[in-house]
Design a protein around this motif. Structure first.
Motif, PDB file in Angstrom:
ATOM      1  N   ARG A  72       0.784  -1.288   0.153  1.00 55.43           N
ATOM      2  CA  ARG A  72       0.045  -0.133  -0.125  1.00 55.43           C
ATOM      3  C   ARG A  72       1.016   1.258   0.048  1.00 55.43           C
ATOM      4  O   ARG A  72       1.889   1.301   0.882  1.00 55.43           O
ATOM      5  CB  ARG A  72      -0.904  -0.129   1.217  1.00 55.43           C
ATOM      6  CG  ARG A  72      -1.459  -1.221   1.592  1.00 55.43           C
ATOM      7  CD  ARG A  72      -3.104  -1.326   0.888  1.00 55.43           C
ATOM      8  NE  ARG A  72      -3.400  -2.675   1.113  1.00 55.43           N
ATOM      9  CZ  ARG A  72      -4.568  -3.161   0.328  1.00 55.43           C
ATOM     10  NH1 ARG A  72      -4.776  -2.555  -0.852  1.00 55.43           N
ATOM     11  NH2 ARG A  72      -5.170  -4.338   0.824  1.00 55.43           N
ATOM     12  N   THR A 125      -8.326  -8.626  -7.728  1.00 58.95           N
ATOM     13  CA  THR A 125      -8.522  -8.334  -6.168  1.00 58.95           C
ATOM     14  C   THR A 125      -9.363  -9.234  -5.535  1.00 58.95           C
ATOM     15  O   THR A 125     -10.335  -9.718  -6.412  1.00 58.95           O
ATOM     16  CB  THR A 125      -9.216  -7.219  -6.067  1.00 58.95           C
ATOM     17  OG1 THR A 125      -9.529  -6.862  -4.644  1.00 58.95           O
ATOM     18  CG2 THR A 125     -10.344  -6.659  -7.047  1.00 58.95           C
ATOM     19  N   ILE A 126      -9.277  -9.624  -4.413  1.00 62.57           N
ATOM     20  CA  ILE A 126     -10.086 -11.055  -3.952  1.00 62.57           C
ATOM     21  C   ILE A 126     -11.552 -10.336  -3.729  1.00 62.57           C
ATOM     22  O   ILE A 126     -12.601 -10.945  -3.565  1.00 62.57           O
ATOM     23  CB  ILE A 126      -9.692 -11.493  -2.609  1.00 62.57           C
ATOM     24  CG1 ILE A 126      -9.532 -10.409  -1.610  1.00 62.57           C
ATOM     25  CG2 ILE A 126      -8.185 -12.244  -3.071  1.00 62.57           C
ATOM     26  CD1 ILE A 126      -9.247 -11.312  -0.099  1.00 62.57           C
ATOM     27  N   ASP A 127     -11.718  -8.749  -3.711  1.00 60.98           N
ATOM     28  CA  ASP A 127     -12.901  -8.406  -3.213  1.00 60.98           C
ATOM     29  C   ASP A 127     -14.012  -8.468  -4.211  1.00 60.98           C
ATOM     30  O   ASP A 127     -15.098  -8.195  -4.014  1.00 60.98           O
ATOM     31  CB  ASP A 127     -12.703  -6.896  -2.902  1.00 60.98           C
ATOM     32  CG  ASP A 127     -11.839  -6.605  -1.711  1.00 60.98           C
ATOM     33  OD1 ASP A 127     -11.209  -7.579  -0.788  1.00 60.98           O
ATOM     34  OD2 ASP A 127     -11.280  -5.425  -1.228  1.00 60.98           O
ATOM     35  N   MET A 169     -13.460 -11.254   4.216  1.00 57.28           N
ATOM     36  CA  MET A 169     -12.959 -10.038   3.732  1.00 57.28           C
ATOM     37  C   MET A 169     -13.830  -9.167   2.775  1.00 57.28           C
ATOM     38  O   MET A 169     -14.987  -9.909   2.383  1.00 57.28           O
ATOM     39  CB  MET A 169     -11.559 -10.136   3.356  1.00 57.28           C
ATOM     40  CG  MET A 169     -10.417 -10.107   4.514  1.00 57.28           C
ATOM     41  SD  MET A 169      -8.820 -10.008   3.725  1.00 57.28           S
ATOM     42  CE  MET A 169      -7.807  -9.532   4.962  1.00 57.28           C
ATOM     43  N   GLY A 170     -13.222  -8.462   2.073  1.00 58.05           N
ATOM     44  CA  GLY A 170     -14.072  -7.717   1.029  1.00 58.05           C
ATOM     45  C   GLY A 170     -14.139  -6.138   1.045  1.00 58.05           C
ATOM     46  O   GLY A 170     -14.715  -5.513   0.307  1.00 58.05           O
ATOM     47  N   ARG A 171     -13.735  -5.578   1.950  1.00 59.03           N
ATOM     48  CA  ARG A 171     -13.284  -3.916   2.416  1.00 59.03           C
ATOM     49  C   ARG A 171     -15.035  -3.636   2.458  1.00 59.03           C
ATOM     50  O   ARG A 171     -15.791  -4.281   3.435  1.00 59.03           O
ATOM     51  CB  ARG A 171     -12.702  -3.556   1.310  1.00 59.03           C
ATOM     52  CG  ARG A 171     -12.079  -1.990   1.521  1.00 59.03           C
ATOM     53  CD  ARG A 171     -11.100  -1.495   0.725  1.00 59.03           C
ATOM     54  NE  ARG A 171      -9.974  -2.051   0.762  1.00 59.03           N
ATOM     55  CZ  ARG A 171      -8.768  -1.515   0.204  1.00 59.03           C
ATOM     56  NH1 ARG A 171      -8.901  -0.680  -0.901  1.00 59.03           N
ATOM     57  NH2 ARG A 171      -7.707  -2.085   0.321  1.00 59.03           N
ATOM     58  N   GLU A 222     -16.803  -7.918   6.408  1.00 58.28           N
ATOM     59  CA  GLU A 222     -15.860  -7.261   7.295  1.00 58.28           C
ATOM     60  C   GLU A 222     -16.559  -5.585   7.187  1.00 58.28           C
ATOM     61  O   GLU A 222     -16.352  -4.874   8.410  1.00 58.28           O
ATOM     62  CB  GLU A 222     -14.452  -7.087   6.877  1.00 58.28           C
ATOM     63  CG  GLU A 222     -14.198  -6.785   5.618  1.00 58.28           C
ATOM     64  CD  GLU A 222     -12.551  -6.710   5.399  1.00 58.28           C
ATOM     65  OE1 GLU A 222     -11.696  -6.972   6.357  1.00 58.28           O
ATOM     66  OE2 GLU A 222     -12.243  -6.287   4.213  1.00 58.28           O
TER      67      GLU A 222
HETATM   68  O1  F6P Z   1      -8.565  -5.547  -1.202  1.00 55.80           O
HETATM   69  C1  F6P Z   1      -8.100  -6.849  -0.382  1.00 55.80           C
HETATM   70  C2  F6P Z   1      -8.390  -6.694   0.840  1.00 55.80           C
HETATM   71  O2  F6P Z   1      -7.804  -8.039   1.402  1.00 55.80           O
HETATM   72  C3  F6P Z   1      -9.480  -6.388   1.784  1.00 55.80           C
HETATM   73  O3  F6P Z   1     -10.648  -7.440   1.586  1.00 55.80           O
HETATM   74  C4  F6P Z   1      -9.150  -6.021   2.994  1.00 55.80           C
HETATM   75  O4  F6P Z   1     -10.249  -5.046   3.560  1.00 55.80           O
HETATM   76  C5  F6P Z   1      -7.843  -5.386   2.775  1.00 55.80           C
HETATM   77  O5  F6P Z   1      -7.406  -5.899   1.649  1.00 55.80           O
HETATM   78  C6  F6P Z   1      -6.889  -5.557   3.910  1.00 55.80           C
HETATM   79  O6  F6P Z   1      -5.778  -4.731   3.604  1.00 55.80           O
HETATM   80  P1  F6P Z   1      -4.363  -5.120   4.280  1.00 55.80           P
HETATM   81  O7  F6P Z   1      -3.892  -6.271   3.794  1.00 55.80           O
HETATM   82  O8  F6P Z   1      -3.438  -3.940   4.012  1.00 55.80           O
HETATM   83  O9  F6P Z   1      -4.639  -4.907   5.736  1.00 55.80           O
END
Ligand code: F6P
Ligand code: ADP
Length: 323
Positions: A72, A125-127, A169-171, A222
């Motif tokens: 990131r 992206t897994i989301d 997950m999934g943001r 989440e």
């Molecule tokens: O975008 C993919 C993801 O795994 C989301 O599902 C999750 O909210 C986020 O990334 C977590 O991010 P990080 O790995 O930076 O904590």
């Protein structure tokens, strides 16, 4: 002859390595040179490149994560960081950049293309929240991980007549929760797309027991307005009246790790190969994704910032099947 580079950005996803391999090998097949950028946009802004030959991408198709590393890197939203990256790309005489990542990464791709650098995005992206591709690299494998967890939890839930919250997950997107909830036969699915009413969750659980079920599984995204912790807290506070205690299983990054399944390996290979073809046609500023089973390109400007909606038919099915 062209010189192309590939970068993997944002959250890693099982299958990314297969996409990198496909980009590199299809480029070399055309007589081009290929380079990898380490650690996402951070590597681009810090001139962190490595040459990639056919053998450098050998033995990675079965590995999760990304051989190039990812990060990131919010600094990349700044114009001067993007311009610095373009300077490094030009110094290295790179003709085009393939950007493998999700919606944030594709926003970065669009920014580079608007500053004059040729880019092609690959949907990963897994989301599954990326507009311009009905499914993205990593989704299928992440769903299978969630599904195995739900199936396992169900077994112990049945033995003890317990209720569980499984958080996926999934943001801000409920796709993983919706699909793993349907496929896992959850009694209730809690999504970010609709406001959560804990009392409605309690009614669903009560109804499940009244119908004679020996277990109750709630799949929670989440990003829901009540995540698993908040729901468990609410149920604890109202234990006397609601009559349930909810145990939490939070899957988190377990869903992102692990080896990609056949679907993700094939999808990533097809998307990566098409990114090279797109460069060969001089078709830039596009995302390579999947639509109705076919590989398609969509202008980045049409996808960045758009919200992908959940299929209302799946939503209806989920509520009918949970009865
Ligand atoms: O975008 C993919 C993801 O795994 C989301 O599902 C999750 O909210 C986020 O990334 C977590 O991010 P990080 O790995 O930076 O904590
Ligand atoms: P994903 O690509 O998986 O959605 P992020 O949203 O974290 O993951 O985005 C990945 C990276 O893309 C960020 O860390 C940042 O470097 C870059 N990025 C995100 N949004 C933008 C933007 N609006 N402009 C330029 N770069 C961006």
């Amino acid at each position: 002859m062209k010189r192309i580079a590939v970068v993997t950005s944002g959250g890693d996803a099982p299958g990314i390595n297969a996409a990198v391999r496909a980009v590199v090998r299809t480029a070399i097949d055309k007589g081009w040179e290929a380079f990898g950028v380490r650690h996402g946009y951070a590597g681009l802004a810090n001139d962190d490149f490595l040459p990639l030959g056919r053998r450098d991408v050998g033995g990675i198709i079965q590995r999760g994560g990304t051989m190039l590393g990812s990060k990131r890197y919010p600094e990349f939203k700044a114009d001067d960081t993007q311009l610095k990256a373009i300077r490094f790309l030009r110094q290295r005489e790179i003709d085009a950049l393939v950007i493998i990542g999700g919606d944030g990464s594709q926003a970065g791709a669009l920014a580079l293309s608007q500053k004059g650098f040729p880019v092609v995005g690959v949907a990963s992206t897994i989301d599954n929240d990326l507009y311009g591709s009905e499914i993205t690299i990593g989704v299928d494998t992440a769903l299978n991980v969630a599904l195995e967890a739900i199936d396992r939890v169900k077994v112990t839930a049945s033995s003890h007549e317990r209720a569980f919250l499984v958080e996926v997950m999934g943001r801000n997107c409920g796709y993983l929760a919706l699909v793993s909830g349907i496929a896992g036969g959850a009694e209730c699915i809690v999504l970010p797309e609709t406001p959560t009413d804990p009392e409605a969750v309690a009614r669903d659980l009560r109804a499940a027991y009244d119908r004679g079920k020996s277990h109750a599984i709630v799949v929670v995204a989440e990003g829901a307005s009540y995540n698993a912790e908040a729901l468990a807290h609410y149920f604890q506070e109202h234990r006397g009246r609601l009559g349930f205690e909810l145990r939490i299983v939070k899957l988190g990054h377990v869903q992102r790790g692990g080896a990609p399944g056949v679907f993700d390996r094939l999808l990533a290979t097809r998307l990566g190969a098409e990114a090279t073809e797109s460069i060969a046609r001089n078709e830039f500023s596009v995302l390579v994704g999947l639509a109705k089973g076919e590989i398609v390109t969509t202008p980045l400007v049409q996808i960045v910032g758009k919200t992908k909606m959940l299929d209302p038919r799946l939503l209806r099915l989920a509520s009918v099947l949970a009865q």
